[in-house]
Structures are given as structure tokens and as C-alpha cells.
Design an enzyme around this catalytic site. Structure first.
Site, PDB file in Angstrom:
ATOM      1  N   ASN A  15     105.997  35.340  -3.780  1.00 63.34           N
ATOM      2  CA  ASN A  15     105.480  34.997  -5.100  1.00 63.34           C
ATOM      3  C   ASN A  15     104.119  35.679  -5.276  1.00 63.34           C
ATOM      4  O   ASN A  15     103.158  35.351  -4.586  1.00 63.34           O
ATOM      5  CB  ASN A  15     105.353  33.472  -5.208  1.00 63.34           C
ATOM      6  CG  ASN A  15     104.877  33.022  -6.566  1.00 63.34           C
ATOM      7  OD1 ASN A  15     103.890  33.512  -7.092  1.00 63.34           O
ATOM      8  ND2 ASN A  15     105.570  32.035  -7.123  1.00 63.34           N
ATOM      9  N   GLY A  17     101.949  35.511  -7.610  1.00 64.40           N
ATOM     10  CA  GLY A  17     100.896  34.606  -8.056  1.00 64.40           C
ATOM     11  C   GLY A  17     100.293  33.829  -6.901  1.00 64.40           C
ATOM     12  O   GLY A  17      99.066  33.694  -6.791  1.00 64.40           O
ATOM     13  N   ASP A  74     104.890  25.183   1.199  1.00 64.31           N
ATOM     14  CA  ASP A  74     105.975  24.712   0.363  1.00 64.31           C
ATOM     15  C   ASP A  74     105.315  23.773  -0.632  1.00 64.31           C
ATOM     16  O   ASP A  74     104.490  22.929  -0.255  1.00 64.31           O
ATOM     17  CB  ASP A  74     107.070  23.995   1.159  1.00 64.31           C
ATOM     18  CG  ASP A  74     108.375  23.949   0.367  1.00 64.31           C
ATOM     19  OD1 ASP A  74     108.715  24.958  -0.279  1.00 64.31           O
ATOM     20  OD2 ASP A  74     109.048  22.914   0.379  1.00 64.31           O
ATOM     21  N   TYR A 162     105.369  25.922 -13.064  1.00 60.98           N
ATOM     22  CA  TYR A 162     105.330  24.822 -14.030  1.00 60.98           C
ATOM     23  C   TYR A 162     103.950  24.627 -14.662  1.00 60.98           C
ATOM     24  O   TYR A 162     103.728  23.650 -15.379  1.00 60.98           O
ATOM     25  CB  TYR A 162     105.734  23.511 -13.339  1.00 60.98           C
ATOM     26  CG  TYR A 162     107.200  23.382 -12.986  1.00 60.98           C
ATOM     27  CD1 TYR A 162     108.012  22.467 -13.652  1.00 60.98           C
ATOM     28  CD2 TYR A 162     107.776  24.149 -11.983  1.00 60.98           C
ATOM     29  CE1 TYR A 162     109.342  22.311 -13.319  1.00 60.98           C
ATOM     30  CE2 TYR A 162     109.109  24.020 -11.649  1.00 60.98           C
ATOM     31  CZ  TYR A 162     109.894  23.096 -12.323  1.00 60.98           C
ATOM     32  OH  TYR A 162     111.214  22.959 -11.995  1.00 60.98           O
ATOM     33  N   LYS A 183      91.335  27.117 -12.294  1.00 56.18           N
ATOM     34  CA  LYS A 183      92.516  26.572 -11.610  1.00 56.18           C
ATOM     35  C   LYS A 183      92.307  26.571 -10.093  1.00 56.18           C
ATOM     36  O   LYS A 183      92.630  25.585  -9.421  1.00 56.18           O
ATOM     37  CB  LYS A 183      93.762  27.386 -11.963  1.00 56.18           C
ATOM     38  CG  LYS A 183      95.002  26.886 -11.226  1.00 56.18           C
ATOM     39  CD  LYS A 183      96.210  27.770 -11.434  1.00 56.18           C
ATOM     40  CE  LYS A 183      97.316  27.376 -10.470  1.00 56.18           C
ATOM     41  NZ  LYS A 183      98.511  28.206 -10.600  1.00 56.18           N
TER      42      LYS A 183
END
EC number: 3.6.1.66
Length: 202
Positions: A15, A17, A74, A162, A183
Site C-alpha cells: 500500500n 499510502g 494489520d 476508509y 493525520k
């Protein structure tokens, strides 16, 4: 708690990101973060029913394949009114047959909340479990939890997964409406990484 003395760390994710977040968080400590795609690693099957179990699978596979220490996470969103779902199946809810599409996952989550007539606010937590593993098999586990609520419609173009439907407690913006810096200062992954840094790097 074992100190991390190496200069390279295999971050066991495909991923982009997540890898960018991890690079930004580890850069001040002089650690080069190498992504799983750069190392040519396949994604192992995640067969456990817990975040820590799946993180260990990914870390062990990366260590075995490269000989480098590895960091695997995870993570997922756990929605109270859905009995903690999607949880460890967060990414699975985005599967379409043509790859992952998190707009599909977000819509599925909201539809299930609507079908359950879940009361507002629709409480949820982003959870992240990190496993830092060395080539000798030793590992350290760190967790981060970000409480908040699921909102609709999706808002914001930053972040990933999400983020557009999750509004953290104490904020009026979703994670996808926040800058990367904002963030990274409060995310579940940042909380877990900061715990790891305090224990193993700082």
C-alpha cells in the site's frame, strides 16, 4: 524491549499510502524504509482472525524472503454497531474482482449500518497492530487505537482506505479532509509507530 540498531527496515506493505506514512514517521531516526513492492515480495495469505496474527504472518514472510528486519501492520476499521466488522476483513470489503475499490467498501459499510438502523453517532475505531521482527525471529508488538465515528457522505480527497468516512473524536473533519501532517499526528498507525519509536528507536 529490543533496540533497533539497523539502518534498513523492510516495511511489509504494498500500500503506497501506508509506505509513505511509515517513511515520513521513521525518517527522523535515520532508518531507510524499503517497501515490499521494491523488494519484489508477494503478499502472503492473511489467514489469522486477529490483527496481531496477520501482522506476524506478513512480518515473518518478509524477513524470510529478504533477511532484513521487517515491520508489518494489520489495521482496519471496527464499527461498533456491526459487532466490530469489518475489522480484520477491512481490505476484503473493498475487493471487486478488478482489484480493491474502497468506495465500494465504504458504501457497503454505510448500507449495513442503515440496514441495522444503527443509532447516531455511529461509533467506530481505527485499529493498528504493528509487528517489528528481526531475522532471528524476535518480535515486538505495538498497538494504536483512534476512536471516532462513521459519517456519510464521504468527505475529502486526502488519505486512503476508509479515511473519507471516519471522523476522529474531537474533530469536525474526516481523516481524508486533513493534511498528511495533521493525520500523521493522530492516526492509529501514528500512535502505534510512536509507541514503537519510543521503545525501540528513540
Amino acid at each position: 524491549m529490543r533496540r533497533f540498531a539497523e539502518k534498513r527496515l523492510l516495511v511489509a506493505t504494498h500500500n503506497a499510502g501506508k509506505l509513505a506514512e511509515m517513511r515520513a514517521l521513521l525518517a527522523p531516526y535515520g532508518v531507510e524504509a524499503v517497501g515490499a513492492a521494491e523488494a519484489g515480495l508477494d503478499e502472503p495469505a492473511e489467514t489469522e482472525d486477529s490483527f496481531v496474527g496477520n501482522a506476524r504472518i506478513k512480518a515473518r514472510a518478509a524477513v524470510t524472503a529478504t533477511g532484513l528486519p521487517a515491520l508489518a501492520d494489520d489495521s482496519g476499521i471496527c464499527v461498533d454497531a456491526l459487532d466490530g466488522a469489518p475489522g480484520v476483513h477491512t481490505a476484503d470489503w473493498a475487493e471487486t474482482g478488478q482489484g480493491r475499490d474502497f468506495s465500494v467498501a465504504m458504501a457497503r459499510t454505510w448500507e449495513r449500518l442503515e440496514a441495522a438502523n444503527a443509532p447516531q453517532p455511529r461509533r467506530a475505531q481505527f485499529r493498528c497492530t504493528l509487528v517489528l521482527m528481526w531475522p532471528d525471529g524476535h518480535d515486538e508488538v505495538f498497538e494504536g487505537v483512534l476512536p471516532g465515528q462513521v459519517v456519510w457522505p464521504p468527505r475529502g480527497a486526502e488519505g486512503h482506505g476508509y479515511d473519507p468516512i471516519f471522523m476522529p473524536d474531537g474533530h469536525q473533519q474526516t481523516l481524508a479532509e486533513m493534511s498528511a501532517e495533521q493525520k500523521n499526528s493522530l492516526s492509529h498507525r501514528a500512535l502505534a509507530v510512536n509507541r514503537m519509536i519510543g521503545a525501540c528507536f528513540a
